[in-house]
Design a protein around this motif. Sequence first.
Motif, mmCIF file in Angstrom:
data_model
loop_
_atom_site.group_PDB
_atom_site.id
_atom_site.type_symbol
_atom_site.label_atom_id
_atom_site.label_comp_id
_atom_site.label_asym_id
_atom_site.label_seq_id
_atom_site.Cartn_x
_atom_site.Cartn_y
_atom_site.Cartn_z
ATOM 1 N N LYS A 200 -4.239 8.110 5.953
ATOM 2 C CA LYS A 200 -4.013 6.617 6.063
ATOM 3 C C LYS A 200 -5.376 5.860 6.191
ATOM 4 O O LYS A 200 -5.931 4.946 5.551
ATOM 5 N N SER A 201 -6.337 6.556 6.858
ATOM 6 C CA SER A 201 -7.675 5.962 7.238
ATOM 7 C C SER A 201 -8.423 5.769 5.917
ATOM 8 O O SER A 201 -9.034 4.666 5.508
ATOM 9 N N TYR B 215 -8.851 0.962 -0.379
ATOM 10 C CA TYR B 215 -8.305 -0.344 -0.382
ATOM 11 C C TYR B 215 -9.391 -1.460 0.049
ATOM 12 O O TYR B 215 -9.625 -2.382 -0.941
ATOM 13 N N ARG B 216 -10.090 -1.263 0.631
ATOM 14 C CA ARG B 216 -11.196 -2.091 1.185
ATOM 15 C C ARG B 216 -12.054 -2.173 0.181
ATOM 16 O O ARG B 216 -12.676 -3.237 -0.240
ATOM 17 N N CYS C 71 1.003 -1.122 0.217
ATOM 18 C CA CYS C 71 0.142 0.174 0.134
ATOM 19 C C CYS C 71 0.739 1.378 0.099
ATOM 20 O O CYS C 71 0.632 2.287 -0.724
ATOM 21 N N THR D 282 -6.872 3.325 3.699
ATOM 22 C CA THR D 282 -7.539 1.988 3.881
ATOM 23 C C THR D 282 -8.822 1.580 3.510
ATOM 24 O O THR D 282 -9.251 0.677 3.083
#
Length: 114
Positions: free
Chosen positions: A53-54, A60-61, A44, A57
């Motif tokens: 960053k959150s 990507y999810r 990543c 994430t």
Amino acid sequence: MTGRVLEHPEVEEIRLEAVLHALADPMRLEVVRFLSCVDREVACSEIDLVVSKSTTTHHYRVLREAGVINQVYRGTAKMNSLRRADLDALFPGLLDSVVAAAVREAEQADQASV
């Protein structure tokens, strides 16, 4: 000791609406464009997205849950790759068309900023 395993949809569970939704976001499209260009697993952290960053994430999810990417843990790194074969089998030409359009748009944006 086994590592964490991330859930991915089976090929027959991948739906066009979910794939198109995942590809509709500019940040997620950038991830797909990058993965398509390098054609290998990448961490990543190798893909520089200009979001927190959150939020990264989350993107990507969404891609993983839609069946667009595969994610696996290698040590502490989460490695990402396109599910190109699955997507090409289900939706022939879709991924290539979307990536080509994203590349064109990125090139046009680069030229406009010069």
